[in-house]
Every structure is written in structure tokens, then in C-alpha cells.
Design a protein around this motif. Structure first.
Motif: not given
Length: 218
Positions: A186-193
Motif C-alpha cells: 500500500m505504501a509503494l502504491l501511494r509512492e509510485h502509483g
């Protein structure tokens, strides 16, 4: 027949009618990305593959070893999938059932069996609307060897997809969380889309896409 839930009962029922039992299970309904994968297995009777169990209870190394044994010793087996596009168009449940249907069709194509010669046993409580005699067996992957085999095949194939695509999208660490909505993913989704392999119909992915649209320099 719908009440049959134990392997001894199902085995006796199939033997009485001269039916071949094909086990079916899926992997990858919960992740935020990638296809949903289904496995199907037709085992010899008596089963000659030791150690079959629900794929979730096995280590990755044990699953890989068993998958090799299944491919070598099963009468027939197959893996099929439904794509991210199909998941987004149909919904995850219907896409999972579609993948199951494809896996069973592949086993029949390998063996030359006709639908009326088979009894399909599916893990869970949902069945595709297909032309097969079938049973949905709750916790079937812990009870029925052919379903256990199918669950292992599906899980191994799904994990291989994640490992392969982790090379294409290294910043998402797909080989770590296997696509599941962990805190890290979820954090990587927020960071990279979101990527092209993320399921746009899943809320966390949809929200990531909306943030990207609101901030084009994301």
C-alpha cells in the motif's frame, strides 16, 4: 449430491457412477495486481503423490517439489488464468470461476474425457455455470487430494508470475508481498502509483490512479 462434503463419500459416489474426479482451486483472488490463477488435477486412484495438503500450509520449497510431482504423476493437470482486464470487466469472483472453467477444459482436452464422465470438485462454496457435474466443497483443499493438488499448482503458478513481474517492476517488490495489500504494498502504491498490471477495479488501486490524475507529476 450437493450434501457430499467428505472425500470418502465423494469417492464412493464417483466410483458408483464411474466418474473421474477432477479437483479445482484458485490462487490470487485477494492481491491487488496480476491474474487470478486456477489449477485442475486428475489424480490416479489410489493417489500416489505423498504430502498433498492445502497450499497455504506448505512452504514455498515444498510447494515447488509437490508441483513437480503432480506434473509427473497425475493423470492430467492444468493451470489457467483470467487476466487483469477480465477481472476488472467481470469482477474477481466471476474471473476466478472463468479461470477454473479454463483449467478444467484443459484437463478434459488432455485426457479426451467428456463432461458426463467427470465429477468436478471445487474448493469453496461457489461453482461456475458450466456443463459439468460438480460439487463445491468447503475447505476442500484440506480434504480432497485432487483439490490439494490443484491448489498447489495454482499457488506455484501465481507466485511465479509475481517473481517474473518483480523484475519488470522492481520498485513494487512483488516477489515480497506477492501482490497482496500489505502495508508495504500500500505504501509503494501511494509512492509510485499503479502499474498496468494492477487491478483498477480494486479500491486501493483506483484511489492510487485518482491521485495520479489529480497530480500529473506524481
Amino acid at each position: 449430491m450437493a450434501r457430499l462434503q467428505e472425500w470418502s463419500e465423494i469417492q464412493a459416489h464417483a466410483a458408483q457412477l464411474g466418474l473421474q474426479v477432477i479437483g479445482v482451486d484458485e490462487a490470487g483472488r485477494g492481491p491487488l495486481c496480476g491474474p487470478v490463477v486456477a489449477g485442475a488435477a486428475l489424480l490416479n486412484q489410489p493417489n500416489t503423490i505423498d504430502g498433498l495438503a492445502c497450499s497455504k500450509t506448505l512452504t514455498a520449497k515444498k510447494r515447488d517439489t509437490l508441483a513437480s510431482s503432480i506434473h509427473e504423476h497425475a493423470k492430467a493437470c492444468a493451470v489457467a488464468h483470467a487476466t487483469v482486464e477480465e477481472i476488472d470487466r467481470l469482477n474477481i469472483l466471476q474471473a476466478s470461476l472463468l479461470a477454473m472453467w479454463r483449467a478444467v477444459d484443459s484437463v478434459l482436452a488432455q485426457t479426451g474425457l467428456k463432461p458426463e464422465q467427470c465429477l468436478i470438485v471445487v474448493d469453496g462454496n461457489k461453482l461456475p455455470k458450466w456443463p459439468y457435474q460438480a460439487l463445491a466443497v468447503v475447505k476442500g483443499d484440506t480434504k480432497i487430494p485432487a483439490i490439494s493438488a490443484a491448489s498447489i499448482l495454482a499457488k506455484v503458478a501465481r507466485d511465479e508470475w509475481c517473481k517474473t513481474h518483480a523484475l519488470q517492476y522492481p520498485q513494487y517488490e512483488l516477489d515480497v508481498h506477492m501482490g497482496y495489500p500489505t502495508a508495504r504494498h500500500m505504501a509503494l502504491l501511494r509512492e509510485h502509483g499503479a502499474t498496468q498490471v494492477h487491478r483498477k477495479s480494486f479500491r486501493p488501486v483506483r484511489e492510487a490512479l485518482e491521485r495520479t490524475q489529480q497530480n500529473p507529476s506524481f
